[in-house]
Design an enzyme around this catalytic site. Sequence first.
Site, short mmCIF file in Angstrom:
data_model
loop_
_atom_site.label_atom_id
_atom_site.label_comp_id
_atom_site.label_asym_id
_atom_site.label_seq_id
_atom_site.Cartn_x
_atom_site.Cartn_y
_atom_site.Cartn_z
N ARG A 143 0.84 -1.21 0.00
CA ARG A 143 0.00 0.00 0.00
C ARG A 143 0.87 1.25 0.00
O ARG A 143 0.55 2.24 -0.65
CB ARG A 143 -0.91 0.00 1.22
CG ARG A 143 -1.91 -1.14 1.17
CD ARG A 143 -2.70 -1.22 2.45
NE ARG A 143 -3.53 -2.40 2.47
CZ ARG A 143 -3.75 -3.16 3.55
NH1 ARG A 143 -3.22 -2.82 4.71
NH2 ARG A 143 -4.52 -4.21 3.46
N ASP A 154 -16.27 -1.48 -3.59
CA ASP A 154 -16.32 -2.84 -3.04
C ASP A 154 -17.78 -3.27 -2.97
O ASP A 154 -18.67 -2.44 -2.82
CB ASP A 154 -15.69 -2.90 -1.64
CG ASP A 154 -15.22 -4.31 -1.27
OD1 ASP A 154 -14.00 -4.56 -1.32
OD2 ASP A 154 -16.07 -5.16 -0.96
N ALA A 176 -17.21 -4.35 -9.12
CA ALA A 176 -16.14 -3.62 -9.80
C ALA A 176 -16.15 -3.88 -11.31
O ALA A 176 -15.87 -2.97 -12.10
CB ALA A 176 -14.79 -3.99 -9.21
N CYS A 217 -3.99 -12.62 -6.03
CA CYS A 217 -3.64 -13.43 -4.85
C CYS A 217 -3.98 -14.90 -5.10
O CYS A 217 -4.03 -15.69 -4.17
CB CYS A 217 -4.35 -12.91 -3.61
SG CYS A 217 -6.13 -12.93 -3.73
#
Length: 396
Positions: free
Chosen positions: A213, A251, A280, A340
């Site tokens: 971040r 989100d 999204a 991920c």
Amino acid sequence: MTTVTLQPGKERPVVQRHPWVFSGAIARIQGRQPERGAVVDVRSAEGEWLARGCWSAGSQIRIRLFTWEPDEPIDDALIRRRIERAIDGRRRLGMLANEGACRLIYAESDGIPGLIVDYYAGFLVVQLLTQAMAQRSAAVTRILVETLAPRGIYERSDADVREKEGLPPASGVLWGETPPARLRMRLPGDIWHVVDLGAGQKTGAYLDQAFNRLRVAAHCNGAETLDCFCYTGGFTIAAARAGARHITAVDTSEAALSMLREGLTLNMVATPVETAPGDAFKLLRRYREEQRRFDVVILDPPKFATSQSQVERATRGYKDINMQAMHLLRPGGILATFSCSGLVSADLFQKVVFGAALDAHRDVQIIERLSQSPDHPVLLTFPEGEYLKGLICRVW
Ligand code: SAH
């Protein structure tokens, strides 16, 4: 003790200290059929002793190996040594501050397959993901209390992988205080967040992105920023702290967006932030129709592939959002894009972003490659522990 003999030629990964033995590699079992979670010895087809691990009845990963030393029993003392070593590693990283948060024990990568422990400002959140670890819950709790004296230990064994072990989801207090519904924690970069350990996603937060971040925020000063899949605003708050001009945070989870707002207040940031609840995939398209433009777009979607059969569909999903994001960027803008999915390799992910760039007709340069934070170490004998990859790209 039960001895498991491998099929001829299947000893190589075990000799190379990979911690998993799949059911297909097993030729026969000598002695009693092992109980769920029981300790077993592993021998090659030639009868040579190789390693010792714990049995998972029913799971494809039938044995998780803990030791390659013939004299080392799998007992509480071993678990304690491994836990102490894992904690020492985080302490040396400087990540064990009182109000801080980090992954303390990362399962196979710390020599304790099936055990994840995250530290959050005095509380521990535990995931017991195998039959062996679920059975040793009391010992794990006791060792954690003795080594760390936490305020409380909370179990969040509600991950999908428990199903493959034939274990029901389990959550609740294992020891000590119940964590508050809003726990404050300080992340790298002196960024404050609120976390709900009982109801948040995973163990409450995505600690693996803590340093990334800051790397992304370094591009956000004065930038109109779009944070897609923002959860409780890890990237948004970092970008705001770094001086972003305006942020749109997307989100599907309204609960996450409301915690993002609380986090913004906690950090006293001046940046205007628009929270956009919704999908999204759809919002990226809508912004394109509306001809909205951004200087920085962040894509940090959930895991798209949980099995090999889903990889192709996952790559289509990654390609789609990356192409849409490129369309929204002003020339010279920054795309920070992550995956991920452990099953999507860094190489494959880069190819997907390449495909997106071709379709978007944009020149794209990689300016930085990112991985999971150092409290999620990758054991060389267990490359599966590496799952998070990110690219910071300049899009012309
Ligand atoms: N960037 C976050 C972590 C993101 S985790 C951080 O730094 O902490 C992935 C997030 O995507 C979750 O919060 C989940 O609620 C959200 N999500 C899942 N599917 C989505 C979709 N189709 N559209 C928008 N958000 C989605």
